[in-house]
Design a protein around this motif. Sequence first.
Motif: not given
Length: 431
Positions: A159-175, A277-280
Amino acid sequence: MVSTALASTLARRNIHYGWIVVGATFLTMLVTAGAMGAPGVLIKPLQDEFGWETSQISSALAIRLVLFGLMGPFAAAFMNYFGVRKVIVFALALIGAGFVGSLFMTSLWQLLLLWGIVVGFGTGLTAMVLAATISARWFTKHRGLVVGMLSASSATGQLVFLPLMAELTDRYGWRSTVFFVCAMIMVAALAVLAFMRDRPSDLNLPSLGEAHVTPPPARGTLVGALKTPITILKEISGTSTFWILFATFFICGLSTNGLIQTHFVTLCGDFGILPVAAASVLAVMGIFDFFGTIGSGWLSDRFDNRWLLFWYYGLRGLSLLFLPFSDFSFYGLSIFAVFYGLDWIATVPPTVKIAADRFGREKAGLVFGWVFAGHQLGAATAAYGAGLSRTELSSYLPAFFVAGAFCLLASILAITLKKSGLTEPAPATAH
């Protein structure tokens, strides 16, 4: 070696090296759980890039969850034969290979292979059975607390890494999220290579709480190690305790990582909540879960574990039934995150304790491995079923009502267990 020198230094300060092993295990389970949780923020990006439906992506995640669970009993056998350190390093390498390979996938079958089978096998080798094995080998005192800590690392990592991973995905793509997961895996592998040891006897230490060094058991053969989980399953499958624990843990998986971890971000998107926000909200759950599960470990050393399970499942069921009526407002989701988070995986310490009490602590890892297989079958059912619900009914909410109702059933099943004590036939000795 680093571990030998560190063990001597700690001993002079009256600190047992087992806590270092717990630290390395905590990091490993945190990272692998983060890898398990990563696809939860990647469903929508994969849909956008490849045109796959939610149910198709969910099928790969369901395969991963099934293998994650079914590997548990055999993971315990592999740890007994090859050693914990080698198994963890191999598992981390396998997970890393699955994620690196996904950078180049173009077809759905490749997703099924890489995120379903390869990552499923790898994460299965470092599942909750690892926590049960480490706590049983290194601790006689504080065992419930250690199980709680390691269980918390697994759920929190999801759970705790999800906001960062969501932010990375939103900014730079899922890769970019895939690269982040691979970097975490590398850090965990280095920590395991430096600090992990298989048993206290490797450092000429007794387990914490004992006065004498326990020599390692005879290694046996690889064939014998692979047969042991099957032999134990045959013996425990004739007991009501096993089936009650299996059924309640099936429901545990149905109502946690198969449902919330996999689909919560997409569910919130259906109500206009952005992925970050959901990941947060999931991260808040992870924080509360950390304290809730450690607290559960402390309680499991002191109170009747059957009644702990009764309250945990009951409160979880009520929180899931509440969620569809929360209007997905800030306050509604906050209330859900706190109550559900405290209970996310608090069921693990009491379940491990009951398994050890009824079947003997030496076999606790293998018995719990089969119970945990039930957990992941439930998780796979929810991962696919909720995805199918959204595809066919255009809503996730029926899946949440079903999960909540099943949790209330699990609370009733928990109190039907007999009182603690070695009341069931103990399995045969593992090789």
